[in-house]
Design a protein around this motif. Structure first.
Motif, PDB file in Angstrom:
ATOM      1  N   ASP A  75       0.818  -1.449  -0.301  1.00  0.00           N
ATOM      2  CA  ASP A  75       0.286  -0.357  -0.436  1.00  0.00           C
ATOM      3  C   ASP A  75       1.048   1.134  -0.338  1.00  0.00           C
ATOM      4  N   GLU A  76       1.846   1.746   0.856  1.00  0.00           N
ATOM      5  CA  GLU A  76       2.965   2.071   0.706  1.00  0.00           C
ATOM      6  C   GLU A  76       3.696   3.063  -0.469  1.00  0.00           C
ATOM      7  N   ILE A  77       3.687   1.412  -0.993  1.00  0.00           N
ATOM      8  CA  ILE A  77       4.246   1.471  -2.608  1.00  0.00           C
ATOM      9  C   ILE A  77       3.373   2.137  -3.762  1.00  0.00           C
ATOM     10  N   ILE A  78       2.283   1.465  -3.720  1.00  0.00           N
ATOM     11  CA  ILE A  78       1.210   2.286  -4.590  1.00  0.00           C
ATOM     12  C   ILE A  78       0.934   4.020  -4.339  1.00  0.00           C
ATOM     13  N   GLU A  79       1.033   3.733  -3.073  1.00  0.00           N
ATOM     14  CA  GLU A  79       0.461   5.734  -2.227  1.00  0.00           C
ATOM     15  C   GLU A  79       1.953   6.209  -3.325  1.00  0.00           C
ATOM     16  N   LEU A  80       3.293   5.754  -2.797  1.00  0.00           N
ATOM     17  CA  LEU A  80       4.079   6.614  -3.881  1.00  0.00           C
ATOM     18  C   LEU A  80       3.708   6.555  -5.484  1.00  0.00           C
ATOM     19  N   HIS A  81       3.871   5.190  -5.936  1.00  0.00           N
ATOM     20  CA  HIS A  81       3.645   5.714  -7.563  1.00  0.00           C
ATOM     21  C   HIS A  81       2.190   6.591  -7.973  1.00  0.00           C
ATOM     22  N   GLY A  82       1.469   6.513  -6.988  1.00  0.00           N
ATOM     23  CA  GLY A  82       0.202   6.206  -7.296  1.00  0.00           C
ATOM     24  C   GLY A  82      -1.355   5.236  -8.135  1.00  0.00           C
ATOM     25  N   ALA A  83      -2.449   4.974  -7.612  1.00  0.00           N
ATOM     26  CA  ALA A  83      -3.134   4.631  -7.355  1.00  0.00           C
ATOM     27  C   ALA A  83      -3.415   4.312  -9.087  1.00  0.00           C
ATOM     28  N   TYR A 136       8.044  -9.414 -19.418  1.00  0.00           N
ATOM     29  CA  TYR A 136       9.640  -8.749 -18.066  1.00  0.00           C
ATOM     30  C   TYR A 136      10.569  -9.900 -17.436  1.00  0.00           C
ATOM     31  N   GLU A 137      11.663 -10.239 -18.111  1.00  0.00           N
ATOM     32  CA  GLU A 137      11.928 -11.106 -17.229  1.00  0.00           C
ATOM     33  C   GLU A 137      12.477 -10.656 -16.018  1.00  0.00           C
ATOM     34  N   ASN A 138      12.735 -10.188 -15.503  1.00  0.00           N
ATOM     35  CA  ASN A 138      13.842  -9.231 -14.448  1.00  0.00           C
ATOM     36  C   ASN A 138      12.255  -9.936 -13.305  1.00  0.00           C
ATOM     37  N   PHE A 139      11.307  -9.886 -13.194  1.00  0.00           N
ATOM     38  CA  PHE A 139      10.062 -10.208 -12.299  1.00  0.00           C
ATOM     39  C   PHE A 139      10.273 -11.212 -12.367  1.00  0.00           C
ATOM     40  N   SER A 140      10.609 -12.220 -10.850  1.00  0.00           N
ATOM     41  CA  SER A 140      10.519 -13.466 -10.946  1.00  0.00           C
ATOM     42  C   SER A 140       9.292 -13.347  -9.465  1.00  0.00           C
ATOM     43  N   TYR A 172      -3.178  -8.691  -5.615  1.00  0.00           N
ATOM     44  CA  TYR A 172      -3.245  -7.252  -5.261  1.00  0.00           C
ATOM     45  C   TYR A 172      -3.293  -6.081  -5.916  1.00  0.00           C
ATOM     46  N   ILE A 173      -2.304  -6.054  -6.076  1.00  0.00           N
ATOM     47  CA  ILE A 173      -1.442  -4.724  -6.804  1.00  0.00           C
ATOM     48  C   ILE A 173      -3.351  -4.505  -8.113  1.00  0.00           C
ATOM     49  N   ALA A 174      -2.884  -5.401  -8.379  1.00  0.00           N
ATOM     50  CA  ALA A 174      -3.704  -5.413 -10.291  1.00  0.00           C
ATOM     51  C   ALA A 174      -5.417  -5.101  -9.507  1.00  0.00           C
ATOM     52  N   SER A 217       1.444   2.851 -13.193  1.00  0.00           N
ATOM     53  CA  SER A 217       2.384   3.038 -12.168  1.00  0.00           C
ATOM     54  C   SER A 217       2.377   1.474 -11.792  1.00  0.00           C
ATOM     55  N   LEU A 218       1.483   0.443 -12.873  1.00  0.00           N
ATOM     56  CA  LEU A 218       1.630  -1.248 -12.417  1.00  0.00           C
ATOM     57  C   LEU A 218       3.731  -1.303 -12.147  1.00  0.00           C
ATOM     58  N   ILE A 219       4.017  -0.923 -13.758  1.00  0.00           N
ATOM     59  CA  ILE A 219       5.603  -1.648 -13.296  1.00  0.00           C
ATOM     60  C   ILE A 219       6.511  -0.866 -12.264  1.00  0.00           C
ATOM     61  N   PRO A 220       6.211   0.505 -12.085  1.00  0.00           N
ATOM     62  CA  PRO A 220       7.199   0.714 -11.083  1.00  0.00           C
ATOM     63  C   PRO A 220       7.025  -0.040  -9.856  1.00  0.00           C
ATOM     64  N   VAL A 221       5.830  -0.229  -9.279  1.00  0.00           N
ATOM     65  CA  VAL A 221       4.156  -0.947  -7.964  1.00  0.00           C
ATOM     66  C   VAL A 221       5.693  -1.983  -8.163  1.00  0.00           C
ATOM     67  N   MET A 222       5.298  -3.088  -9.175  1.00  0.00           N
ATOM     68  CA  MET A 222       5.990  -4.773  -8.902  1.00  0.00           C
ATOM     69  C   MET A 222       7.599  -4.474  -8.938  1.00  0.00           C
ATOM     70  N   GLN A 223       7.972  -3.853  -9.507  1.00  0.00           N
ATOM     71  CA  GLN A 223       9.822  -3.347  -9.517  1.00  0.00           C
ATOM     72  C   GLN A 223      10.179  -2.452  -7.531  1.00  0.00           C
ATOM     73  N   ASP A 224       9.099  -2.060  -7.322  1.00  0.00           N
ATOM     74  CA  ASP A 224       9.369  -1.782  -5.916  1.00  0.00           C
ATOM     75  C   ASP A 224       9.252  -2.735  -5.011  1.00  0.00           C
ATOM     76  N   VAL A 225       8.054  -3.409  -5.148  1.00  0.00           N
ATOM     77  CA  VAL A 225       7.544  -5.111  -3.818  1.00  0.00           C
ATOM     78  C   VAL A 225       8.806  -5.734  -4.506  1.00  0.00           C
ATOM     79  N   GLN A 226       9.232  -5.946  -5.659  1.00  0.00           N
ATOM     80  CA  GLN A 226      10.093  -7.391  -6.299  1.00  0.00           C
ATOM     81  C   GLN A 226      11.613  -6.767  -5.443  1.00  0.00           C
ATOM     82  N   ALA A 227      11.699  -5.241  -5.259  1.00  0.00           N
ATOM     83  CA  ALA A 227      13.246  -4.867  -4.799  1.00  0.00           C
ATOM     84  C   ALA A 227      13.340  -4.948  -3.118  1.00  0.00           C
ATOM     85  N   GLU A 228      11.792  -4.817  -2.143  1.00  0.00           N
ATOM     86  CA  GLU A 228      11.994  -5.207  -1.696  1.00  0.00           C
ATOM     87  C   GLU A 228      11.471  -6.782  -0.892  1.00  0.00           C
TER      88      GLU A 228
END
Length: 160
Positions: free
Chosen positions: A11-19, A64-68, A45-47, A23-34
């Motif tokens: 929720d914090e990450i989504i708030e940062l990027h906007g719902a 995108y290959e970088n998502f796991s 949940y993100i969707a 914002s899908l890719i930046p949100v997924m990137q930040d969640v994966q980074a976390e």
């Protein structure tokens, strides 16, 4: 079932990027980074939070290959097997790492979740071949012995 803290952080990450859908890719990137991976439950949940179909979010995450979707170890080791690295003997480096960590045959992550080995087609450092990275830190001109030494140093650092 994920702990509530995963959803709160998302929720914090989504708030940062906007719902919004963009914002899908930046949100997924930040969640994966976390979390070092993208938990499937969080993708749903993100969707939902961004108002997009789960199928669309899943298609982006798998394109995108970088998502796991698989959990990764604390130390993600990427061994380059591009042409320059391959001809300069990256395969023995990978084999030494797998043997030392008890990995291989479809198993990429140690049971203690400390190490994940990924084979990549290029790290963009051909002049330093063979190359491996540990959490994006470049280790040039690798040999099997040097690679194992790096693993042992990381393990020692965990015991201190």
């Amino acid at each position: 079932m994920l702990e509530q803290s995963y959803y709160e952080k998302t929720d914090e990450i989504i708030e940062l990027h906007g719902a919004k859908a963009s914002s899908l890719i930046p949100v997924m990137q930040d969640v994966q980074a976390e979390y070092r991976y993208l938990p499937g439950e969080l993708l749903s949940y993100i969707a939902d939070k961004l108002g997009i179909p789960l199928a669309k979010a899943y298609s982006v995450a798998t394109f995108y290959e970088n998502f796991s979707f698989d959990p990764k170890g604390k130390y993600v080791i990427k061994v380059c097997d591009g042409t320059a690295c391959h001809v300069r003997k990256s395969v023995p480096v990978r084999e030494a790492l797998e043997k030392h960590l008890g990995l291989g045959k479809g198993k990429q992550t140690t049971d203690d979740m400390m190490f994940t080995i990924e084979i990549v087609s290029c790290l963009g450092a051909c002049g330093l071949a063979p190359v491996m990275t540990v959490n994006d830190k470049v280790h040039p001109k690798m040999t099997p012995d040097k690679a194992v030494e790096i693993i042992d140093e990381l393990k020692e650092g965990e015991c201190e």
